[in-house]
Scaffold this active site. Structure first.
Site, PDB file in Angstrom:
ATOM      1  N   HIS A  78      42.380  16.033  -1.648  1.00 24.46           N
ATOM      2  CA  HIS A  78      41.931  14.258  -2.156  1.00 24.46           C
ATOM      3  C   HIS A  78      40.297  14.236  -2.611  1.00 24.46           C
ATOM      4  CE1 HIS A  78      39.346  14.357   2.512  1.00 24.46           C
ATOM      5  NE2 HIS A  78      40.114  14.896   2.540  1.00 24.46           N
ATOM      6  N   ASP A 181      34.566  18.127   2.644  1.00 21.78           N
ATOM      7  CA  ASP A 181      35.350  17.304   2.845  1.00 21.78           C
ATOM      8  C   ASP A 181      35.715  15.923   2.324  1.00 21.78           C
ATOM      9  OD1 ASP A 181      37.494  16.044   4.368  1.00 21.78           O
ATOM     10  OD2 ASP A 181      36.429  15.506   5.743  1.00 21.78           O
ATOM     11  N   GLU A 212      42.778  10.050   0.783  1.00 18.61           N
ATOM     12  CA  GLU A 212      43.298  10.680   2.126  1.00 18.61           C
ATOM     13  C   GLU A 212      42.634  10.108   2.839  1.00 18.61           C
ATOM     14  OE1 GLU A 212      43.563  14.030   5.221  1.00 18.61           O
ATOM     15  OE2 GLU A 212      41.671  12.959   4.097  1.00 18.61           O
ATOM     16  N   GLU A 213      41.475   9.234   3.053  1.00 15.30           N
ATOM     17  CA  GLU A 213      40.703   9.360   4.598  1.00 15.30           C
ATOM     18  C   GLU A 213      41.183   6.875   5.263  1.00 15.30           C
ATOM     19  OE1 GLU A 213      39.166  11.077   6.547  1.00 15.30           O
ATOM     20  OE2 GLU A 213      38.177  12.497   4.962  1.00 15.30           O
ATOM     21  N   ASP A 235      42.303  21.192   2.207  1.00 22.70           N
ATOM     22  CA  ASP A 235      41.808  20.271   2.775  1.00 22.70           C
ATOM     23  C   ASP A 235      40.665  20.840   3.699  1.00 22.70           C
ATOM     24  OD1 ASP A 235      40.704  18.047   4.071  1.00 22.70           O
ATOM     25  OD2 ASP A 235      42.564  16.831   3.942  1.00 22.70           O
ATOM     26  N   HIS A 321      33.173  15.060   8.558  1.00 21.43           N
ATOM     27  CA  HIS A 321      32.888  13.568   8.740  1.00 21.43           C
ATOM     28  C   HIS A 321      30.998  12.786   9.543  1.00 21.43           C
ATOM     29  CE1 HIS A 321      37.128  11.946   8.319  1.00 21.43           C
ATOM     30  NE2 HIS A 321      37.000  13.189   8.301  1.00 21.43           N
TER      31      HIS A 321
END
Length: 348
Positions: A78, A181, A212-213, A235, A321
Protein backbone atom coordinates in the site's frame (compact mmCIF):
# COMPACT_ATOMS: atom_id res chain seq x y z
CA UNK A 1 36.83 -7.76 -5.41
CA UNK A 2 37.18 -4.09 -4.43
CA UNK A 3 35.36 -3.03 -7.61
CA UNK A 4 32.48 -5.40 -6.84
CA UNK A 5 32.29 -4.03 -3.30
CA UNK A 6 32.18 -0.46 -4.59
CA UNK A 7 29.48 -1.36 -7.11
CA UNK A 8 27.34 -2.87 -4.36
CA UNK A 9 27.88 0.16 -2.16
CA UNK A 10 26.86 2.54 -4.96
CA UNK A 11 23.77 0.43 -5.75
CA UNK A 12 22.74 0.41 -2.10
CA UNK A 13 23.13 4.18 -1.86
CA UNK A 14 21.01 4.63 -5.00
CA UNK A 15 18.34 2.25 -3.70
CA UNK A 16 18.31 3.90 -0.30
CA UNK A 17 17.91 7.31 -1.94
CA UNK A 18 14.73 5.97 -3.56
CA UNK A 19 13.48 4.65 -0.21
CA UNK A 20 14.07 8.07 1.32
CA UNK A 21 12.26 9.78 -1.56
CA UNK A 22 9.29 7.45 -1.11
CA UNK A 23 9.07 8.05 2.64
CA UNK A 24 9.19 11.83 2.30
CA UNK A 25 6.49 12.02 -0.37
CA UNK A 26 3.00 13.08 0.73
CA UNK A 27 0.62 10.14 0.56
CA UNK A 28 -2.01 10.26 3.30
CA UNK A 29 -4.76 7.66 2.78
CA UNK A 30 -6.99 8.73 -0.10
CA UNK A 31 -4.38 11.18 -1.42
CA UNK A 32 -1.62 8.94 -2.76
CA UNK A 33 -0.96 10.57 -6.15
CA UNK A 34 2.51 11.97 -5.30
CA UNK A 35 3.72 8.52 -4.27
CA UNK A 36 2.08 6.91 -7.29
CA UNK A 37 3.98 9.13 -9.73
CA UNK A 38 7.33 8.23 -8.15
CA UNK A 39 6.48 4.54 -8.43
CA UNK A 40 5.24 4.90 -12.01
CA UNK A 41 8.52 6.61 -12.95
CA UNK A 42 10.61 3.85 -11.39
CA UNK A 43 8.50 0.94 -12.70
CA UNK A 44 8.17 2.11 -16.30
CA UNK A 45 11.49 0.75 -17.63
CA UNK A 46 10.82 -2.76 -16.32
CA UNK A 47 7.06 -3.26 -16.79
CA UNK A 48 5.22 -5.02 -19.59
CA UNK A 49 2.02 -3.17 -18.70
CA UNK A 50 1.12 -0.38 -16.29
CA UNK A 51 -2.38 0.84 -15.55
CA UNK A 52 -4.20 2.82 -12.89
CA UNK A 53 -7.64 1.61 -11.87
CA UNK A 54 -10.69 3.55 -10.72
CA UNK A 55 -9.68 3.31 -7.06
CA UNK A 56 -6.25 4.81 -7.77
CA UNK A 57 -4.27 1.56 -7.45
CA UNK A 58 -1.23 1.30 -9.72
CA UNK A 59 -1.09 -2.15 -11.33
CA UNK A 60 2.23 -3.18 -12.86
CA UNK A 61 2.44 -6.45 -14.80
CA UNK A 62 5.57 -8.44 -15.62
CA UNK A 63 4.74 -11.43 -17.80
CA UNK A 64 6.39 -14.80 -17.36
CA UNK A 65 6.95 -17.69 -19.71
CA UNK A 66 4.17 -20.06 -20.73
CA UNK A 67 4.05 -23.41 -18.98
CA UNK A 68 1.72 -25.93 -17.34
CA UNK A 69 2.31 -24.58 -13.81
CA UNK A 70 2.02 -20.90 -14.62
CA UNK A 71 0.36 -18.79 -11.90
CA UNK A 72 -0.95 -15.25 -11.63
CA UNK A 73 0.73 -13.84 -8.52
CA UNK A 74 -0.50 -10.56 -7.07
CA UNK A 75 1.79 -8.69 -4.72
CA UNK A 76 0.11 -5.80 -2.88
CA UNK A 77 2.00 -3.00 -1.13
CA UNK A 78 0.00 0.00 0.00
CA UNK A 79 1.12 3.51 -0.93
CA UNK A 80 -0.88 5.34 1.72
CA UNK A 81 0.28 6.54 5.12
CA UNK A 82 -1.71 7.51 8.19
CA UNK A 83 -2.70 11.15 8.64
CA UNK A 84 -5.51 13.53 9.46
CA UNK A 85 -8.16 15.68 7.81
CA UNK A 86 -9.50 19.09 8.82
CA UNK A 87 -13.07 18.68 10.05
CA UNK A 88 -13.65 22.17 11.47
CA UNK A 89 -11.98 25.59 11.52
CA UNK A 90 -12.50 27.26 14.89
CA UNK A 91 -12.99 31.03 15.39
CA UNK A 92 -9.46 31.37 16.82
CA UNK A 93 -7.95 29.92 13.62
CA UNK A 94 -7.03 26.50 14.99
CA UNK A 95 -8.08 23.40 13.04
CA UNK A 96 -9.91 20.38 14.45
CA UNK A 97 -9.01 16.97 13.04
CA UNK A 98 -10.40 13.56 12.21
CA UNK A 99 -8.35 10.45 11.53
CA UNK A 100 -7.23 9.14 8.16
CA UNK A 101 -6.04 5.81 9.48
CA UNK A 102 -5.22 4.88 13.06
CA UNK A 103 -3.16 7.50 14.91
CA UNK A 104 -1.64 7.49 18.37
CA UNK A 105 -2.76 10.72 20.06
CA UNK A 106 0.26 10.60 22.37
CA UNK A 107 2.78 10.49 19.52
CA UNK A 108 0.94 13.18 17.53
CA UNK A 109 0.94 15.70 20.39
CA UNK A 110 3.29 18.68 19.82
CA UNK A 111 4.43 17.19 16.51
CA UNK A 112 4.64 18.95 13.15
CA UNK A 113 2.36 18.19 10.21
CA UNK A 114 2.33 19.21 6.57
CA UNK A 115 -0.76 19.76 4.49
CA UNK A 116 -0.86 18.68 0.87
CA UNK A 117 -0.77 22.37 -0.10
CA UNK A 118 2.60 22.72 1.67
CA UNK A 119 1.25 24.62 4.69
CA UNK A 120 2.75 23.37 7.95
CA UNK A 121 1.51 23.37 11.53
CA UNK A 122 1.91 21.98 15.02
CA UNK A 123 -0.53 19.63 16.76
CA UNK A 124 -1.77 20.70 20.18
CA UNK A 125 -4.35 19.34 22.62
CA UNK A 126 -7.46 20.92 24.09
CA UNK A 127 -6.81 20.15 27.74
CA UNK A 128 -4.20 17.90 29.36
CA UNK A 129 -2.82 15.29 26.95
CA UNK A 130 -3.07 12.72 29.78
CA UNK A 131 -6.85 13.12 29.70
CA UNK A 132 -7.17 12.87 25.92
CA UNK A 133 -6.74 9.07 26.02
CA UNK A 134 -6.68 8.24 22.31
CA UNK A 135 -9.35 10.71 21.20
CA UNK A 136 -8.17 12.59 18.11
CA UNK A 137 -11.12 14.94 18.59
CA UNK A 138 -9.16 16.52 21.45
CA UNK A 139 -6.34 17.53 19.09
CA UNK A 140 -6.01 20.65 16.95
CA UNK A 141 -3.50 22.07 14.48
CA UNK A 142 -1.97 25.51 14.93
CA UNK A 143 -0.81 26.93 11.59
CA UNK A 144 -0.16 30.38 13.05
CA UNK A 145 -3.45 31.85 11.83
CA UNK A 146 -4.86 34.92 13.61
CA UNK A 147 -8.48 33.78 13.33
CA UNK A 148 -10.80 31.63 11.20
CA UNK A 149 -10.83 34.02 8.23
CA UNK A 150 -7.04 34.10 8.22
CA UNK A 151 -6.85 30.28 8.48
CA UNK A 152 -9.17 29.88 5.48
CA UNK A 153 -6.62 31.70 3.32
CA UNK A 154 -4.26 28.74 3.77
CA UNK A 155 -6.30 25.63 4.60
CA UNK A 156 -9.83 24.58 3.75
CA UNK A 157 -12.27 22.11 5.22
CA UNK A 158 -11.36 18.57 4.15
CA UNK A 159 -7.67 19.36 3.70
CA UNK A 160 -5.48 16.30 4.52
CA UNK A 161 -2.24 16.53 6.47
CA UNK A 162 0.47 14.07 7.41
CA UNK A 163 3.43 13.83 9.73
CA UNK A 164 6.78 15.47 9.09
CA UNK A 165 9.41 12.87 9.91
CA UNK A 166 12.81 13.08 8.19
CA UNK A 167 14.73 10.03 7.03
CA UNK A 168 17.49 9.34 9.57
CA UNK A 169 20.26 6.78 10.01
CA UNK A 170 20.53 5.09 13.39
CA UNK A 171 23.16 2.58 14.48
CA UNK A 172 23.55 -1.01 13.19
CA UNK A 173 21.91 -0.39 9.78
CA UNK A 174 18.65 0.86 11.30
CA UNK A 175 16.75 3.76 9.75
CA UNK A 176 14.00 6.01 11.09
CA UNK A 177 11.36 7.93 9.14
CA UNK A 178 7.72 8.74 8.74
CA UNK A 179 5.67 6.45 6.48
CA UNK A 180 8.00 3.47 6.47
CA UNK A 181 4.54 1.90 6.72
CA UNK A 182 4.37 1.15 3.90
CA UNK A 183 6.87 2.79 1.61
CA UNK A 184 9.10 -0.12 2.64
CA UNK A 185 6.76 -2.47 0.78
CA UNK A 186 6.61 -0.15 -2.23
CA UNK A 187 10.40 -0.07 -2.39
CA UNK A 188 10.60 -3.86 -2.08
CA UNK A 189 8.19 -4.42 -4.97
CA UNK A 190 10.09 -1.97 -7.18
CA UNK A 191 13.35 -3.76 -6.37
CA UNK A 192 11.76 -7.17 -7.06
CA UNK A 193 10.36 -5.87 -10.36
CA UNK A 194 13.80 -4.60 -11.35
CA UNK A 195 15.21 -8.10 -10.79
CA UNK A 196 12.44 -9.82 -12.78
CA UNK A 197 13.77 -10.40 -16.31
CA UNK A 198 10.63 -12.22 -17.47
CA UNK A 199 12.25 -15.64 -17.56
CA UNK A 200 10.24 -16.95 -14.60
CA UNK A 201 7.17 -19.15 -14.93
CA UNK A 202 4.59 -16.74 -13.51
CA UNK A 203 2.72 -13.62 -14.54
CA UNK A 204 3.45 -11.26 -11.67
CA UNK A 205 1.28 -8.27 -10.78
CA UNK A 206 3.04 -5.71 -8.62
CA UNK A 207 0.12 -3.73 -7.22
CA UNK A 208 0.60 -0.49 -5.31
CA UNK A 209 -2.64 -0.04 -3.44
CA UNK A 210 -4.55 2.87 -1.94
CA UNK A 211 -6.42 3.33 1.33
CA UNK A 212 -5.10 0.28 3.14
CA UNK A 213 -5.07 2.30 6.36
CA UNK A 214 -8.80 2.92 5.96
CA UNK A 215 -9.76 -0.75 5.87
CA UNK A 216 -7.82 -2.34 2.99
CA UNK A 217 -10.11 -0.66 0.47
CA UNK A 218 -7.83 -0.69 -2.57
CA UNK A 219 -6.59 -4.26 -2.79
CA UNK A 220 -10.04 -5.87 -2.96
CA UNK A 221 -11.11 -4.21 -6.22
CA UNK A 222 -7.63 -4.79 -7.68
CA UNK A 223 -7.84 -8.48 -6.87
CA UNK A 224 -11.33 -8.66 -8.41
CA UNK A 225 -9.91 -7.33 -11.65
CA UNK A 226 -6.74 -9.45 -11.67
CA UNK A 227 -8.26 -12.71 -10.36
CA UNK A 228 -4.91 -13.92 -9.01
CA UNK A 229 -4.12 -17.52 -8.21
CA UNK A 230 -2.03 -16.33 -5.26
CA UNK A 231 -2.08 -13.07 -3.32
CA UNK A 232 0.78 -11.73 -1.19
CA UNK A 233 0.63 -8.64 1.00
CA UNK A 234 3.98 -6.86 1.36
CA UNK A 235 3.88 -4.64 4.43
CA UNK A 236 5.38 -3.92 7.85
CA UNK A 237 4.60 -5.62 11.16
CA UNK A 238 5.03 -4.44 14.76
CA UNK A 239 8.26 -5.48 16.48
CA UNK A 240 8.16 -6.95 19.99
CA UNK A 241 11.85 -6.66 20.87
CA UNK A 242 11.64 -3.38 22.79
CA UNK A 243 9.48 -2.12 25.71
CA UNK A 244 5.99 -1.65 24.26
CA UNK A 245 2.34 -2.57 24.79
CA UNK A 246 2.41 -5.59 22.44
CA UNK A 247 3.64 -9.12 22.95
CA UNK A 248 4.99 -11.48 20.33
CA UNK A 249 8.14 -12.78 18.63
CA UNK A 250 8.94 -10.21 15.92
CA UNK A 251 12.49 -8.83 16.10
CA UNK A 252 14.15 -6.00 14.18
CA UNK A 253 17.26 -7.20 12.35
CA UNK A 254 16.37 -10.90 12.48
CA UNK A 255 15.31 -11.22 8.85
CA UNK A 256 12.18 -10.77 6.79
CA UNK A 257 8.96 -11.91 8.46
CA UNK A 258 6.90 -14.59 6.73
CA UNK A 259 3.32 -14.08 7.85
CA UNK A 260 1.51 -17.04 9.36
CA UNK A 261 -1.51 -15.36 10.93
CA UNK A 262 -2.98 -12.04 12.06
CA UNK A 263 -6.54 -11.10 13.16
CA UNK A 264 -7.61 -10.52 9.55
CA UNK A 265 -6.23 -13.61 7.83
CA UNK A 266 -4.78 -17.09 8.27
CA UNK A 267 -2.21 -17.56 5.54
CA UNK A 268 -2.33 -20.58 3.26
CA UNK A 269 0.16 -23.07 4.66
CA UNK A 270 1.35 -24.04 1.16
CA UNK A 271 2.31 -20.42 0.51
CA UNK A 272 4.06 -20.16 3.87
CA UNK A 273 6.00 -23.34 3.05
CA UNK A 274 6.93 -21.99 -0.41
CA UNK A 275 8.22 -18.77 1.12
CA UNK A 276 10.30 -20.69 3.64
CA UNK A 277 11.69 -22.81 0.80
CA UNK A 278 12.65 -19.66 -1.13
CA UNK A 279 14.42 -18.26 1.94
CA UNK A 280 16.38 -21.45 2.52
CA UNK A 281 17.30 -21.81 -1.15
CA UNK A 282 18.45 -18.18 -1.53
CA UNK A 283 20.02 -17.86 1.93
CA UNK A 284 17.55 -15.14 2.96
CA UNK A 285 17.32 -14.59 6.74
CA UNK A 286 13.72 -14.89 7.88
CA UNK A 287 11.44 -15.24 10.87
CA UNK A 288 7.84 -16.37 11.19
CA UNK A 289 5.22 -13.75 12.05
CA UNK A 290 2.14 -14.21 14.23
CA UNK A 291 0.40 -11.09 15.57
CA UNK A 292 -2.85 -10.61 17.47
CA UNK A 293 -3.45 -6.97 16.48
CA UNK A 294 -3.44 -5.42 13.02
CA UNK A 295 -3.95 -6.65 9.48
CA UNK A 296 -2.89 -6.14 5.85
CA UNK A 297 -4.15 -6.18 2.28
CA UNK A 298 -3.95 -9.98 2.45
CA UNK A 299 -7.38 -9.94 4.10
CA UNK A 300 -9.24 -8.30 1.20
CA UNK A 301 -7.38 -10.32 -1.43
CA UNK A 302 -8.26 -13.48 0.49
CA UNK A 303 -12.00 -12.69 0.33
CA UNK A 304 -12.10 -11.41 -3.27
CA UNK A 305 -14.13 -13.17 -5.97
CA UNK A 306 -14.57 -16.81 -4.81
CA UNK A 307 -11.54 -16.61 -2.53
CA UNK A 308 -7.78 -16.41 -3.10
CA UNK A 309 -5.06 -18.27 -1.15
CA UNK A 310 -2.80 -15.63 0.37
CA UNK A 311 0.44 -15.07 2.22
CA UNK A 312 2.32 -12.13 3.61
CA UNK A 313 5.84 -10.68 3.67
CA UNK A 314 6.56 -8.11 6.38
CA UNK A 315 9.37 -6.06 7.91
CA UNK A 316 9.39 -5.84 11.70
CA UNK A 317 9.33 -2.19 12.81
CA UNK A 318 9.49 -0.32 16.09
CA UNK A 319 7.20 2.65 16.79
CA UNK A 320 4.81 2.01 13.89
CA UNK A 321 2.00 4.44 13.05
CA UNK A 322 3.87 7.57 13.98
CA UNK A 323 6.46 9.96 12.54
CA UNK A 324 9.44 7.94 13.83
CA UNK A 325 9.10 4.36 12.63
CA UNK A 326 12.35 2.33 12.89
CA UNK A 327 13.38 -0.61 10.69
CA UNK A 328 16.48 -2.51 9.60
CA UNK A 329 17.88 -1.95 6.11
CA UNK A 330 19.01 -5.58 6.11
CA UNK A 331 15.45 -6.78 6.78
CA UNK A 332 14.13 -4.48 4.06
CA UNK A 333 16.63 -5.85 1.54
CA UNK A 334 15.84 -9.42 2.61
CA UNK A 335 12.16 -8.75 1.90
CA UNK A 336 12.95 -7.57 -1.63
CA UNK A 337 14.99 -10.74 -2.18
CA UNK A 338 12.06 -12.89 -1.00
CA UNK A 339 9.62 -11.05 -3.27
CA UNK A 340 11.94 -11.69 -6.22
CA UNK A 341 12.45 -15.35 -5.34
CA UNK A 342 8.74 -16.01 -4.75
CA UNK A 343 7.84 -14.36 -8.06
CA UNK A 344 9.97 -16.97 -9.84
CA UNK A 345 8.88 -19.95 -7.75
CA UNK A 346 7.53 -22.97 -9.63
CA UNK A 347 4.33 -24.26 -8.03
CA UNK A 348 3.39 -27.89 -8.57
Amino acid sequence: REDVGNERKELRMKNEALLEELTQAFGVAGFESEVLEIIRREAQPYADEIREDAMGNLIVLKKGTDGPNKKRIMFAAHMDEIGFMVKKILPDGTLLLCNLGWNWVGSAYNERVRFRSGVTGVIGCRGPIEEAKNDVGKLFVDIGAKDAEDAKKYVRLGEPCGYMGPYLHLQNDLVCSKSLDNRIGCWQLLEALRKNDGSGPNDVYYVFTVQEELGCRGSGPAAEAIRPDIGVAVDITPAHDYPCDLEGSNEVGKGIAVKVCDPSVVCDERIVAAMEACCRQEGIPYQLEVIDKGGTDASSMNLSHYGVPVGGIAVATRYPHCQSCVASLKDIEAGAMLCAAFAGYTFE
